[in-house]
Design a protein around this motif. Structure first.
Motif, mmCIF file in Angstrom:
data_model
loop_
_atom_site.group_PDB
_atom_site.id
_atom_site.type_symbol
_atom_site.label_atom_id
_atom_site.label_comp_id
_atom_site.label_asym_id
_atom_site.label_seq_id
_atom_site.Cartn_x
_atom_site.Cartn_y
_atom_site.Cartn_z
ATOM 1 N N MET A 194 46.295 63.814 38.919
ATOM 2 C CA MET A 194 47.490 62.971 38.837
ATOM 3 C C MET A 194 47.464 62.152 37.553
ATOM 4 S SD MET A 194 48.849 60.075 41.490
ATOM 5 C CE MET A 194 49.410 61.330 42.641
ATOM 6 N N TYR A 226 47.655 59.089 35.044
ATOM 7 C CA TYR A 226 47.370 57.664 35.214
ATOM 8 C C TYR A 226 48.335 56.855 34.357
ATOM 9 C CZ TYR A 226 43.069 59.659 37.038
ATOM 10 O OH TYR A 226 42.168 60.398 37.760
ATOM 11 N N PRO A 237 47.218 52.341 43.463
ATOM 12 C CA PRO A 237 45.832 52.749 43.195
ATOM 13 C C PRO A 237 45.707 54.180 42.674
ATOM 14 C CG PRO A 237 45.930 51.507 45.231
ATOM 15 C CD PRO A 237 47.353 51.723 44.801
ATOM 16 N N SER A 238 46.553 55.054 43.155
ATOM 17 C CA SER A 238 46.482 56.458 42.737
ATOM 18 C C SER A 238 46.852 56.659 41.274
ATOM 19 C CB SER A 238 47.388 57.316 43.618
ATOM 20 O OG SER A 238 48.742 56.894 43.496
ATOM 21 N N GLN A 239 47.451 55.659 40.647
ATOM 22 C CA GLN A 239 47.876 55.765 39.255
ATOM 23 C C GLN A 239 46.933 55.053 38.287
ATOM 24 O OE1 GLN A 239 51.893 54.106 40.028
ATOM 25 N NE2 GLN A 239 52.684 56.015 39.197
ATOM 26 N N GLY A 282 39.861 51.947 45.777
ATOM 27 C CA GLY A 282 40.699 53.118 45.973
ATOM 28 C C GLY A 282 41.276 53.713 44.712
ATOM 29 N N ILE A 283 40.587 53.476 43.569
ATOM 30 C CA ILE A 283 41.083 54.029 42.307
ATOM 31 C C ILE A 283 40.074 55.033 41.754
ATOM 32 C CG2 ILE A 283 42.368 51.928 41.806
ATOM 33 C CD1 ILE A 283 40.283 51.163 39.763
ATOM 34 N N ALA A 284 40.536 55.858 40.833
ATOM 35 C CA ALA A 284 39.657 56.830 40.191
ATOM 36 C C ALA A 284 38.680 56.099 39.271
ATOM 37 C CB ALA A 284 40.480 57.837 39.396
ATOM 38 N N ASP A 314 34.782 60.522 38.885
ATOM 39 C CA ASP A 314 35.822 61.523 38.668
ATOM 40 C C ASP A 314 35.728 62.152 37.289
ATOM 41 O OD1 ASP A 314 37.608 61.201 41.168
ATOM 42 O OD2 ASP A 314 37.294 59.144 40.480
#
Length: 217
Positions: A1, A3, A151-153, A171-173, A193
């Motif tokens: 995904m 960022y 968090p996913s971004q 909860g983040i990369a 990651d």
């Protein structure tokens, strides 16, 4: 995904401060009565996690905030002895040109961080400094909220095992650099990651996502 937010650590990631730390750590040990670091201890400590390092050096938990404040004051007196890693400013500028938001989360003070970064400080939209040794996850969550980013971004980039642990908790990369305080083997064991071997690799990877977003706009 892709960022949209990159959260950087400072020492060992952007700033080459490990040598300075080694020159002063035993004076700090004497002042606060914890175990001195012998030359033969260094490599073993680079392979240890933060909690294990604290245990090996016999640092009482209650002393950690006091020691951290002292280290920040001491560092402010010796900032001229610490430089950014080569290529840092170019990498940060490339990320900003790629429309990525940048944040800095560090256990150092914001004043020290801005002085160390110099003109490169202008590339950062967010500073959240003074993190406790185990308190970065809270700082990450606060930066996410301020930036309005899910968090996913977001991805954090650091050089210690605690950076990876904090990113997971938030909860983040997480990305790890191979040139900092912790040994690359210790970082890889935690399964980050991404692992960056060179400073320029950060922009090369992350700006691929940025270019895709620009092309879609």
């Amino acid at each position: 995904m892709p960022y949209s937010l990159v959260i950087f650590d400072l020492d060992g990631t952007l700033a080459d401060s490990f040598g300075w730390f080694l020159r002063h750590v035993n004076d700090v040990a004497d002042r606060f009565n914890f175990r001195r670091v012998a030359d033969g201890d260094i490599e073993g400590l680079r392979h240890a996690g933060s909690r294990e390092i604290v245990a090996r050096l016999e640092v009482p938990t209650w002393k950690i905030p006091v020691i951290a404040r002292h280290m920040r004051r001491l560092k402010s007196e010796h900032l001229a002895d610490i430089a950014l890693f080569p290529g840092t400013e170019t990498m940060l500028r490339t990320l900003r040109d790629g429309r990525l938001q940048l944040a800095l989360v560090s256990s150092d003070s914001e004043a020290n961080a801005r002085r160390l970064l110099g003109e490169a400080a202008a590339h950062f939209s967010w500073f959240d400094c003074g993190a406790s040794i185990f308190g970065k996850a809270t700082k990450f969550r606060r930066v996410l909220k301020r930036a309005g980013v899910a968090p996913s971004q977001a991805i954090s980039i650091g050089d210690e095992t605690r950076d990876i642990e904090a990113a997971r908790a938030a909860g983040i990369a997480c990305g790890a650099v191979s040139w900092g305080y912790a040994a690359p083997k210790a970082l890889r064991a935690l399964g980050p990651d991404l692992v960056f071997e060179r400073m320029e690799d950060i922009a090369s990877f992350l700006c691929g996502d940025a270019e895709e977003r620009t092309g879609e706009a």
